[in-house]
Design an enzyme around this catalytic site. Structure first.
Site, PDB file in Angstrom:
ATOM      1  N   CYS A   9      32.253  22.067  34.994  1.00  0.00           N
ATOM      2  CA  CYS A   9      32.306  23.543  34.973  1.00  0.00           C
ATOM      3  C   CYS A   9      31.665  24.087  36.239  1.00  0.00           C
ATOM      4  O   CYS A   9      32.185  25.027  36.859  1.00  0.00           O
ATOM      5  CB  CYS A   9      31.566  24.107  33.757  1.00  0.00           C
ATOM      6  SG  CYS A   9      32.510  24.092  32.221  1.00  0.00           S
ATOM      7  N   ASP A  69      36.974  12.266  43.712  1.00  0.00           N
ATOM      8  CA  ASP A  69      35.895  11.605  42.985  1.00  0.00           C
ATOM      9  C   ASP A  69      34.810  11.180  43.973  1.00  0.00           C
ATOM     10  O   ASP A  69      35.097  10.658  45.046  1.00  0.00           O
ATOM     11  CB  ASP A  69      36.442  10.381  42.235  1.00  0.00           C
ATOM     12  CG  ASP A  69      35.488   9.892  41.158  1.00  0.00           C
ATOM     13  OD1 ASP A  69      35.823   9.992  39.964  1.00  0.00           O
ATOM     14  OD2 ASP A  69      34.377   9.397  41.515  1.00  0.00           O
ATOM     15  N   HIS A  79      36.181  25.062  29.830  1.00  0.00           N
ATOM     16  CA  HIS A  79      35.573  23.839  29.314  1.00  0.00           C
ATOM     17  C   HIS A  79      36.308  23.315  28.084  1.00  0.00           C
ATOM     18  O   HIS A  79      36.463  24.014  27.093  1.00  0.00           O
ATOM     19  CB  HIS A  79      34.101  24.084  28.968  1.00  0.00           C
ATOM     20  CG  HIS A  79      33.406  22.836  28.525  1.00  0.00           C
ATOM     21  ND1 HIS A  79      32.871  21.930  29.412  1.00  0.00           N
ATOM     22  CD2 HIS A  79      33.205  22.325  27.292  1.00  0.00           C
ATOM     23  CE1 HIS A  79      32.347  20.915  28.737  1.00  0.00           C
ATOM     24  NE2 HIS A  79      32.542  21.137  27.456  1.00  0.00           N
ATOM     25  N   ASN A  95      39.395   9.075  30.096  1.00  0.00           N
ATOM     26  CA  ASN A  95      38.522   8.372  29.160  1.00  0.00           C
ATOM     27  C   ASN A  95      38.044   9.341  28.084  1.00  0.00           C
ATOM     28  O   ASN A  95      37.728  10.495  28.389  1.00  0.00           O
ATOM     29  CB  ASN A  95      37.322   7.770  29.909  1.00  0.00           C
ATOM     30  CG  ASN A  95      37.744   6.697  30.890  1.00  0.00           C
ATOM     31  OD1 ASN A  95      38.519   5.815  30.555  1.00  0.00           O
ATOM     32  ND2 ASN A  95      37.272   6.790  32.127  1.00  0.00           N
ATOM     33  N   GLY A 116      34.052   4.835  28.014  1.00  0.00           N
ATOM     34  CA  GLY A 116      33.256   5.022  29.229  1.00  0.00           C
ATOM     35  C   GLY A 116      33.298   6.422  29.797  1.00  0.00           C
ATOM     36  O   GLY A 116      33.035   6.608  30.987  1.00  0.00           O
ATOM     37  N   HIS A 172      39.015  15.502  32.122  1.00  0.00           N
ATOM     38  CA  HIS A 172      39.491  15.254  33.494  1.00  0.00           C
ATOM     39  C   HIS A 172      40.471  14.106  33.480  1.00  0.00           C
ATOM     40  O   HIS A 172      40.294  13.131  32.754  1.00  0.00           O
ATOM     41  CB  HIS A 172      38.320  14.945  34.447  1.00  0.00           C
ATOM     42  CG  HIS A 172      37.372  13.898  33.965  1.00  0.00           C
ATOM     43  ND1 HIS A 172      36.431  14.126  32.989  1.00  0.00           N
ATOM     44  CD2 HIS A 172      37.212  12.596  34.314  1.00  0.00           C
ATOM     45  CE1 HIS A 172      35.726  13.029  32.768  1.00  0.00           C
ATOM     46  NE2 HIS A 172      36.195  12.074  33.552  1.00  0.00           N
TER      47      HIS A 172
END
Ligand code: 5GP
Ligand code: ZN
Length: 112
Positions: free
Chosen positions: A6, A29, A45, A85, A91, A98
């Site tokens: 966020c 990333d 969110h 994930n 994990g 995302h």
């Protein structure tokens, strides 16, 4: 809200942004797993896939369109992987939905 993604989406924290719209943000990333590793997130969110309903259809459509465009622009003609994930067993380390766009090298299957 004390949520990392966020805060990145709101530009409170820096990131290398590669896609941006009213509803969706894509950024590199910080710890890339491949030559191309982008995270695509909704600005609003949502914890993970586990919270999704059909009401999220439009933003999800835009996220996948962004992923396809980013992959094409990055020249990932040989293919790429899109991963999300969900929860601790998978994990998930950031509790904001995302999709990882990972490419630029050959990959193995199944994942670890
Ligand atoms: P997950 O483990 O939840 O599927 O993926 C979270 C991803 O976020 C990881 O690949 C991790 O490297 C990335 N990440 C964590 N903190 C940051 C950050 O502050 N900035 C960026 N750009 N990526 C981050
Ligand atoms: Zn969040």
């Amino acid at each position: 809200m004390d949520c990392l993604f966020c805060r990145i989406a709101a530009k409170e924290l820096e990131s290398e942004t590669v896609y941006e719209s009213d509803a969706v943000v894509g950024f590199r990333d910080i710890n890339p797993a491949a030559p191309v590793h982008v995270l695509v997130v909704p600005r609003d969110h949502v914890e993970s896939v586990a919270e999704l309903t059909r009401a999220h259809g439009e933003v999800l459509g835009e996220m996948f369109e962004a992923i396809a465009t980013l992959a094409r622009d990055a020249g990932l003609d040989g293919g790429y992987r899109v991963v999300t994930n969900v929860g601790p067993d998978a994990g998930q380390s950031v509790g904001h939905l995302h999709f990882h766009l990972i490419g630029g090298r050959s990959m193995t299957w199944p994942p670890g």
